[in-house]
Motif scaffolding. Sequence first.
Motif, PDB file in Angstrom:
ATOM      1  N   UNK A  63       1.338   0.231   4.512  1.00 39.69           N
ATOM      2  CA  UNK A  63       2.243   0.251   3.367  1.00 39.69           C
ATOM      3  C   UNK A  63       3.170  -0.958   3.373  1.00 39.69           C
ATOM      4  N   UNK A  64       3.622  -1.362   4.563  1.00 36.59           N
ATOM      5  CA  UNK A  64       4.462  -2.559   4.654  1.00 36.59           C
ATOM      6  C   UNK A  64       3.688  -3.804   4.233  1.00 36.59           C
ATOM      7  N   UNK A  65       2.393  -3.847   4.552  1.00 39.54           N
ATOM      8  CA  UNK A  65       1.565  -4.972   4.105  1.00 39.54           C
ATOM      9  C   UNK A  65       1.454  -5.001   2.583  1.00 39.54           C
ATOM     10  N   UNK A  66       1.292  -3.825   1.961  1.00 34.65           N
ATOM     11  CA  UNK A  66       1.248  -3.776   0.496  1.00 34.65           C
ATOM     12  C   UNK A  66       2.570  -4.269  -0.086  1.00 34.65           C
ATOM     13  N   UNK A  67       3.679  -3.869   0.511  1.00 37.54           N
ATOM     14  CA  UNK A  67       4.991  -4.319   0.038  1.00 37.54           C
ATOM     15  C   UNK A  67       5.106  -5.839   0.115  1.00 37.54           C
ATOM     16  N   UNK A  68       4.609  -6.414   1.218  1.00 33.49           N
ATOM     17  CA  UNK A  68       4.623  -7.878   1.343  1.00 33.49           C
ATOM     18  C   UNK A  68       3.786  -8.517   0.241  1.00 33.49           C
ATOM     19  N   UNK A  69       2.619  -7.962  -0.024  1.00 38.04           N
ATOM     20  CA  UNK A  69       1.761  -8.499  -1.080  1.00 38.04           C
ATOM     21  C   UNK A  69       2.479  -8.463  -2.417  1.00 38.04           C
ATOM     22  N   UNK A  70       3.110  -7.364  -2.713  1.00 36.02           N
ATOM     23  CA  UNK A  70       3.829  -7.249  -3.978  1.00 36.02           C
ATOM     24  C   UNK A  70       4.899  -8.332  -4.107  1.00 36.02           C
ATOM     25  N   UNK A  71       5.572  -8.652  -3.017  1.00 32.53           N
ATOM     26  CA  UNK A  71       6.680  -9.601  -3.064  1.00 32.53           C
ATOM     27  C   UNK A  71       6.242 -11.056  -2.967  1.00 32.53           C
ATOM     28  N   UNK A  72       5.066 -11.329  -2.376  1.00 30.25           N
ATOM     29  CA  UNK A  72       4.732 -12.700  -2.013  1.00 30.25           C
ATOM     30  C   UNK A  72       3.411 -13.237  -2.543  1.00 30.25           C
ATOM     31  N   UNK A  73       2.518 -12.389  -3.018  1.00 34.03           N
ATOM     32  CA  UNK A  73       1.163 -12.857  -3.295  1.00 34.03           C
ATOM     33  C   UNK A  73       1.109 -13.812  -4.470  1.00 34.03           C
ATOM     34  N   UNK A  74       2.089 -13.789  -5.351  1.00 33.84           N
ATOM     35  CA  UNK A  74       2.109 -14.750  -6.460  1.00 33.84           C
ATOM     36  C   UNK A  74       2.176 -16.181  -5.946  1.00 33.84           C
ATOM     37  N   UNK A  75       2.743 -16.386  -4.759  1.00 34.37           N
ATOM     38  CA  UNK A  75       2.812 -17.726  -4.172  1.00 34.37           C
ATOM     39  C   UNK A  75       1.439 -18.267  -3.797  1.00 34.37           C
ATOM     40  N   UNK A  76       0.436 -17.393  -3.727  1.00 32.40           N
ATOM     41  CA  UNK A  76      -0.919 -17.785  -3.354  1.00 32.40           C
ATOM     42  C   UNK A  76      -1.897 -17.606  -4.504  1.00 32.40           C
ATOM     43  N   UNK A  77      -1.363 -17.436  -5.718  1.00 37.01           N
ATOM     44  CA  UNK A  77      -2.221 -17.319  -6.891  1.00 37.01           C
ATOM     45  C   UNK A  77      -2.667 -15.920  -7.224  1.00 37.01           C
ATOM     46  N   UNK A  78      -2.093 -14.908  -6.575  1.00 34.48           N
ATOM     47  CA  UNK A  78      -2.489 -13.533  -6.830  1.00 34.48           C
ATOM     48  C   UNK A  78      -1.550 -12.820  -7.778  1.00 34.48           C
ATOM     49  N   UNK A  79      -2.070 -11.799  -8.428  1.00 34.79           N
ATOM     50  CA  UNK A  79      -1.296 -10.988  -9.355  1.00 34.79           C
ATOM     51  C   UNK A  79      -0.777  -9.755  -8.612  1.00 34.79           C
ATOM     52  N   UNK A  80       0.528  -9.637  -8.390  1.00 36.56           N
ATOM     53  CA  UNK A  80       1.055  -8.510  -7.610  1.00 36.56           C
ATOM     54  C   UNK A  80       0.943  -7.166  -8.309  1.00 36.56           C
ATOM     55  N   UNK A  81       0.549  -7.180  -9.564  1.00 32.80           N
ATOM     56  CA  UNK A  81       0.416  -5.934 -10.321  1.00 32.80           C
ATOM     57  C   UNK A  81      -1.028  -5.460 -10.443  1.00 32.80           C
ATOM     58  N   UNK A  82      -1.955  -6.183  -9.817  1.00 33.10           N
ATOM     59  CA  UNK A  82      -3.377  -5.809  -9.894  1.00 33.10           C
ATOM     60  C   UNK A  82      -3.973  -5.865  -8.494  1.00 33.10           C
ATOM     61  N   UNK A  83      -3.842  -4.751  -7.781  1.00 34.00           N
ATOM     62  CA  UNK A  83      -4.252  -4.675  -6.385  1.00 34.00           C
ATOM     63  C   UNK A  83      -5.315  -3.592  -6.229  1.00 34.00           C
ATOM     64  N   UNK A  84      -6.357  -3.915  -5.461  1.00 37.06           N
ATOM     65  CA  UNK A  84      -7.384  -2.941  -5.087  1.00 37.06           C
ATOM     66  C   UNK A  84      -7.403  -2.858  -3.562  1.00 37.06           C
ATOM     67  N   UNK A  85      -7.345  -1.647  -3.038  1.00 39.18           N
ATOM     68  CA  UNK A  85      -7.443  -1.410  -1.602  1.00 39.18           C
ATOM     69  C   UNK A  85      -8.899  -1.185  -1.235  1.00 39.18           C
ATOM     70  N   UNK A  86      -9.384  -1.908  -0.239  1.00 39.19           N
ATOM     71  CA  UNK A  86     -10.776  -1.768   0.211  1.00 39.19           C
ATOM     72  C   UNK A  86     -10.757  -1.599   1.724  1.00 39.19           C
ATOM     73  N   UNK A  87     -11.461  -0.587   2.219  1.00 43.59           N
ATOM     74  CA  UNK A  87     -11.477  -0.365   3.653  1.00 43.59           C
ATOM     75  C   UNK A  87     -12.802   0.158   4.143  1.00 43.59           C
ATOM     76  N   UNK A  88     -13.029  -0.026   5.436  1.00 38.90           N
ATOM     77  CA  UNK A  88     -14.236   0.474   6.098  1.00 38.90           C
ATOM     78  C   UNK A  88     -13.838   1.461   7.183  1.00 38.90           C
ATOM     79  N   UNK A  89     -14.509   2.615   7.224  1.00 42.60           N
ATOM     80  CA  UNK A  89     -14.341   3.606   8.281  1.00 42.60           C
ATOM     81  C   UNK A  89     -12.878   4.056   8.347  1.00 42.60           C
TER      82      UNK A  89
END
Length: 284
Positions: free
Chosen positions: A118-144
């Motif tokens: 959850x803390x990683x998601x919070x970081x993405x929301x606050x910072x991912x725009x600096x890397x060209x990402x949209x903080x309002x359009x997130x998909x979680x993908x996981x294995x096992x």
Amino acid sequence: MHFLSLVPFAFLLLTGCSALSAFDTAVAKDRASERVATDQRFADTDRGRLDVYAPRTNGVGAPLPVIIWLYGGSWNSGDKDGYRFAGRALAAQGFVTVVPDYRLVPEVHFPTFLEDNAAAVSWVRANIANFGGDPNRIVLVGHSAGAYNAAMLALDPRWLGADRAAIKGFAGLAGPYDFLPLDSPVTRAAFGNSADLPATQPIAFVDAGDPPAFLATAGKDSLVPPRHAARLAERLRAARVPVQVRAYPNVGHIGIMTALARPFRGKAPVLADVTAFAHSVTAQ
């Protein structure tokens, strides 16, 4: 002879982080993407760091949708440095991709690894725009175990708070979603200290407002049987939550994940299916 022809995948991926890192080093990566940031700190812990991947581009365009990749490893192993192939693969399909580490058993138990995610998601929301990402359009993908983590963040409102509105979907590869009673050393170690075991299960939190889901199973999986995805899908459909289920008959528990890597995509179209789903739920 090529390294990958000498060592079976299952051995590489189940004998520890160093072996997985060796696999990642040896396997061919997608040239259309690159790692753009390393060891970004999202929490003040020894494993509170993440890496960011993005498509190679010659200019600045519209913000891209974001995938957060949560790796598996029975909640007791794993390292983001072993998943550069996954980060590059997903980024090459048009996503800014984030791969975080999180604390593991036996240092921690449920729910600490979810708090780290959850803390990683919070970081993405606050910072991912600096890397060209949209903080309002997130998909979680996981294995096992990472699919479990993704499902819990997507379904259980305890973890993300207001950030949950940015989760447009989640995709689970060979994930456990309904595993009570705790009948294995792995699950007892991770969840046995919980005072409310039903509250550890993703299937307990399905609600009509949940984001769409993509649930993938492996036909040769002897670790997490397909019934987990079937039961969660049944509950999601009853709540009228969009859900897709895909079965890949020719891969096992590890193979469904290594099919993301360039040399092994012929085993199962996991990358194409997951990213088609992610594009569909993040379309503006």
